[in-house]
Write an enzyme that holds these catalytic residues in place. Structure first.
Site, PDB file in Angstrom:
ATOM      1  N   ARG A 118       0.829  -1.170   0.017  1.00 15.33           N
ATOM      2  CA  ARG A 118      -0.057   0.054  -0.078  1.00 15.33           C
ATOM      3  C   ARG A 118       1.008   1.079  -0.022  1.00 15.33           C
ATOM      4  NH1 ARG A 118      -2.384  -3.206   3.940  1.00 15.33           N
ATOM      5  NH2 ARG A 118      -4.132  -4.366   3.650  1.00 15.33           N
ATOM      6  N   LYS A 151      -2.106  -2.199   8.132  1.00 13.88           N
ATOM      7  CA  LYS A 151      -3.205  -1.845   8.926  1.00 13.88           C
ATOM      8  C   LYS A 151      -3.198  -2.249  10.159  1.00 13.88           C
ATOM      9  CE  LYS A 151      -6.326  -0.900   5.022  1.00 13.88           C
ATOM     10  NZ  LYS A 151      -7.614  -1.092   4.251  1.00 13.88           N
ATOM     11  N   HIS A 163      -2.230   2.081  -5.819  1.00 17.23           N
ATOM     12  CA  HIS A 163      -3.131   0.813  -5.451  1.00 17.23           C
ATOM     13  C   HIS A 163      -3.388  -0.069  -6.780  1.00 17.23           C
ATOM     14  CE1 HIS A 163      -4.915  -0.674  -1.823  1.00 17.23           C
ATOM     15  NE2 HIS A 163      -5.909  -0.896  -2.547  1.00 17.23           N
ATOM     16  N   ARG A 209      -0.943  -2.466  -7.066  1.00 17.47           N
ATOM     17  CA  ARG A 209      -1.185  -3.219  -5.693  1.00 17.47           C
ATOM     18  C   ARG A 209      -2.030  -4.707  -6.367  1.00 17.47           C
ATOM     19  NH1 ARG A 209      -1.362  -4.461  -0.379  1.00 17.47           N
ATOM     20  NH2 ARG A 209      -3.458  -5.125   0.611  1.00 17.47           N
ATOM     21  N   HIS A 213      -3.939  -9.179   3.864  1.00 18.86           N
ATOM     22  CA  HIS A 213      -5.460  -9.289   3.986  1.00 18.86           C
ATOM     23  C   HIS A 213      -5.886  -9.961   5.217  1.00 18.86           C
ATOM     24  CE1 HIS A 213      -6.163  -8.508  -0.504  1.00 18.86           C
ATOM     25  NE2 HIS A 213      -5.877  -7.396   0.186  1.00 18.86           N
ATOM     26  N   TYR A 257      -9.795 -11.656  -6.581  1.00 16.79           N
ATOM     27  CA  TYR A 257      -8.534 -11.505  -7.757  1.00 16.79           C
ATOM     28  C   TYR A 257      -8.990 -12.734  -8.677  1.00 16.79           C
ATOM     29  CZ  TYR A 257      -6.473  -7.911  -5.228  1.00 16.79           C
ATOM     30  OH  TYR A 257      -6.065  -6.750  -4.530  1.00 16.79           O
TER      31      TYR A 257
END
Length: 365
Positions: free
Chosen positions: A178, A202, A277, A280, A303, A312
């Site tokens: 990110r 995150k 992004h 990514r 994730h 994806y």
């Protein structure tokens, strides 16, 4: 005379609604301040995430104050009316679902902290949203971007910023990072001899991301030839701030840490249709197309839930077709061909017959 006395009493009467509204606003702001501290300290959320939660909650608090209420006394009817208010003002369903998710987290915290006894969001259905597929670049587009950046970096008069920009592009695509993770990297997070980088994602969660040979080479050239030059030219007026962020990996021309906006600008200059992004997304999509399993891609991207990574698989159409051709029993059968067979041989009666290509070759050999 009596009318004059009544008018004087009305003038001396305190403005009750304004005082009540001021108290309600102060109570809401104090509550939101406590929740912000909880998100930063206990949940470990990044400042931008905390600001997003704070903005959504303040929007709901203003709506509640208009109904003469406070956050602590909000009922299910207030939440339902708030969602209707959002729809009436043209807010799309994805944004409304995000705000409702924010409210659920907020009232869950109030329940755990024993400040309320009932969650007003418990029976509220989340607005149904369409699944938006992430947009990615084709492999030739990414290869063109990186090749152009490599050519600029290999020029004899290449500047330090050129080496930095190439390293950023390689890192975004090779590691699927990110943009906030790229700007937060420090020199101590790199382990070039081991071919990896330590990333803080995150919720301050750390993960190890392996890097390819090209990305490692770009980072090594930047560390040896580019970053020392950028660190030396920091202005004297910001020397103290520069020393505070002296370990940041990517620096600007003034020796300050790069911002997310600058990284976005660097990617846009390389390809007008790209973004950090989107690189990514391209990393994840291309890995799935080349046969990577979802669990590995999940660990690489950081994730929390594998359902986020499963999106994806909808983009890897080439991979899906290949799997279908290799494993579906009907896809592996050869096509039948209509041929005209002669009379008098072992084929029997003459005319048009439907036979497989394999049998046709076998019989006519």
């Amino acid at each position: 005379m009596k009318e004059v006395q009544q008018h004087a009493q009305r003038r001396r009467r305190p403005p009750q609604p304004q005082i009540i509204k001021g108290v309600e606003t102060a109570r809401n702001l104090s509550l939101l301040k406590d929740y912000q501290a909880y998100l930063r300290v206990e949940k470990g959320l990044r400042p931008l995430s905390c600001e997003a939660y704070d903005g959504d909650l303040k929007t709901f608090a203003e709506f509640i104050e208009g109904r003469c209420g406070v956050l602590l006394t909000a009922a299910q009817e207030d939440v339902a009316a708030f969602l209707g208010h959002l729809r009436g003002h043209g807010i799309n369903q994805r944004s409304a679902a995000r705000k409702l998710s924010c409210l659920r987290g907020f009232y869950k915290w109030l329940l755990l902290d024993r400040r309320i006894h009932h969650d007003p969001t418990v029976n509220i259905e989340s607005p149904k949203t369409w699944m938006v597929l992430p947009k990615s670049l084709a492999e030739p587009e990414v290869a063109e971007m990186l090749d152009r950046a490599q050519m600029s970096a290999e020029h004899p008069q290449a500047q330090a910023t050129t080496l930095r920009d190439r390293a950023i592009l390689e890192l975004l695509y090779a590691g699927g990072l990110r943009v906030s993770e790229v700007t937060a990297l420090s020199t101590g997070d790199l382990a070039l001899d081991l071919g990896r980088v330590q990333v803080r994602g995150k919720g301050d969660k750390e993960r190890i991301v392996p890097l390819g040979r090209t990305a490692l080479q770009a980072l090594e050239e930047y560390l040896q030839q580019g970053r020392p030059h950028l660190a030396r030219i920091s202005s004297a007026g910001k020397a103290s701030a520069a020393r505070q962020d002296a370990t940041r990996l990517f620096l600007s021309l003034r020796g300050m840490p790069l911002t997310r906006q600058w990284v976005w600008h660097i990617v846009k200059n390389s390809n007008s249709t790209a973004s950090p992004h989107r690189l990514r997304h391209s990393c994840a999509t291309h890995m799935v197309e080349h046969g990577a399993d979802l669990r590995s891609v999940q660990l690489l991207l950081g994730h929390a839930d594998i359902s986020t990574t499963q999106v994806y698989t909808h983009l890897a159409l080439g991979r899906l077709k290949e799997v279908f051709r290799n494993y579906h029993p009907r896809a592996t059968r050869q096509r039948a061909a209509i041929v005209e067979l002669p009379v008098g041989r072992k084929f029997g009666r003459g005319g048009l017959h439907l036979v497989s290509n394999a049998k046709q070759n076998e019989e006519t050999a």
